[in-house]
Design a protein around this motif. Structure first.
Motif, PDB file in Angstrom:
ATOM      1  N   LEU A  81       0.486  -1.329   0.261  1.00 51.07           N
ATOM      2  CA  LEU A  81       0.125  -0.154   0.065  1.00 51.07           C
ATOM      3  C   LEU A  81       0.762   1.399  -0.150  1.00 51.07           C
ATOM      4  O   LEU A  81       0.138   2.303  -0.059  1.00 51.07           O
ATOM      5  N   ARG A 117      -8.324   2.127  -5.925  1.00 44.77           N
ATOM      6  CA  ARG A 117      -8.402   2.943  -7.106  1.00 44.77           C
ATOM      7  C   ARG A 117      -7.575   2.595  -8.361  1.00 44.77           C
ATOM      8  O   ARG A 117      -8.092   2.495  -9.451  1.00 44.77           O
ATOM      9  N   ASP A 172      -2.511   2.278  -4.658  1.00 44.52           N
ATOM     10  CA  ASP A 172      -3.606   2.701  -3.808  1.00 44.52           C
ATOM     11  C   ASP A 172      -4.923   1.569  -4.405  1.00 44.52           C
ATOM     12  O   ASP A 172      -5.492   1.989  -5.605  1.00 44.52           O
ATOM     13  N   ARG A 195      -4.346  -6.533  -1.075  1.00 47.10           N
ATOM     14  CA  ARG A 195      -5.098  -5.353  -0.282  1.00 47.10           C
ATOM     15  C   ARG A 195      -6.303  -6.053   0.314  1.00 47.10           C
ATOM     16  O   ARG A 195      -6.651  -5.454   1.287  1.00 47.10           O
TER      17      ARG A 195
END
Ligand code: CTP
Length: 319
Positions: free
Chosen positions: A48, A55, A52, A252
């Motif tokens: 991270l 996005r 992102d 993520r």
């Protein structure tokens, strides 16, 4: 940030990982392998710093307007115009916004999946990611049927669907997309020039036939930031493969990542031939200059991460 194989990922092997809440099915199938939750968290944190992920997984409608010019990510001198159709299919918000899954499967396309019997196990994960719109039904026992997120390089249209030039191929393609229901179809449309005709035909079909699939188009920086993450870990991968991109994004959203169908080698450990794809006759390209990828290096890295409990790599039969 850390270095894979050195300080950051050299986590005390006696570190306990939490297996609570894991159904007995997984406890059985991952015998001999344990998730290293603190390492998983550490990798997520490091990723991270570059990505992102919410996005970067897709540009959204508000990023562009119809008529805008996009420079191809890997060919900056060439451009693409954002058509009305493309714009209409950009998601309003990231398809992975606020998503979190306990276990995910990232499924590569190696022939190592044939006769693996992994279909049930793959389908039992909370989120299943597949690469390049692979055929499923004929191979269900080995690869499963479920897909929550399916990537599709524009080249797939030419290679597997005859460039959508005749009605038969077009119908076959439409049926395949209908099979995705309202899961995500991820199209790297802005990487290199060449497939834009195909992307536009696909987009038009989705609109005209009112297909419910949820389209997503990776951000213009995704490949660069993923490369940056691995490079900081001393792994120099110029063009990460789709499989590696998916693993990196998944860090993520997924607490436990299981990889299947990753085996970029023409023979298995016993010397038996392994097809490049489980579903077609495509030949191995990555030993020649024809391939932009470094899959054997990626594989070595994934194997190292498996041994540390950061991910689970399955290259043999499932129980
Ligand atoms: N893969 C693998 N071994 C193989 C074939 C594929 O490890 N023999 C992995 C790679 O990570 C690859 C992913 O599975 O990106 C999906 O396979 P494929 O559709 O064949 O990808 P390619 O078209 O070869 O490459 P890419 O989409 O990454 O450009």
């Amino acid at each position: 940030t850390g270095e894979l194989g050195t300080s950051r990922l050299m986590v005390n092997s006696s570190e306990k990982s939490s297996r609570s809440g894991v159904p007995s099915f997984f406890q059985h199938s991952v015998e001999g392998w344990r998730v290293n939750s603190s390492l998983v968290l550490m990798i997520r944190k490091d990723v991270l710093r570059f990505l992102d992920a919410e996005r970067d997984v897709s540009v959204v409608k508000s990023s562009f307007k119809p008529g805008d010019t996009i420079h191809y990510v890997l060919d900056r001198r060439r451009t693409l115009n954002v058509s009305h159709t493309l714009h209409s299919l950009l998601p309003d918000v990231s398809p992975l916004k606020n998503k979190r899954f306990r276990t995910c499967a990232v499924v590569g396309n190696s022939g190592v999946l044939l006769n693996s019997g992994c279909g049930k196990e793959i389908d039992s994960h909370d989120f299943v990611i597949r690469c390049n719109l692979p055929p499923l039904s004929e191979f269900a026992e080995d690869v499963g049927l479920r897909s929550d997120f399916t990537t599709m390089n524009p080249s797939v249209i030419q290679r597997a669907y005859g460039g959508l030039k005749n009605a038969t191929d077009t119908e076959r393609f439409v049926q395949r997309l209908r099979g995705l229901n309202d899961s995500v179809l991820w199209i790297p449309a802005f990487m290199v020039k060449g497939g834009e005709r195909h992307v536009e035909s696909v987009n038009e079909l989705i609109v005209k036939r009112k297909l419910r699939v949820r389209t997503a188009y990776p951000s213009l920086r995704l490949i660069h930031v993923v490369r940056g993450y691995w490079l900081t870990n001393k792994i120099n991968i110029k063009r990460p493969s789709t499989g590696l991109l998916m693993y990196t994004l998944a860090t993520r959203f997924c607490d436990e990542i299981h990889l299947y169908g990753f085996w970029p080698f023409p023979r298995d450990a016993n010397g038996n031939m392994v097809k490049y794809h489980y579903y077609d006759m495509l030949k191995y390209r990555y030993f020649s200059n024809a391939s932009p990828h470094r899959m054997p290096l990626e594989f070595k890295t994934l194997k190292m991460l498996h041994s540390k409990g950061a991910l689970k790599l399955t290259t043999s039969k499932c129980e």
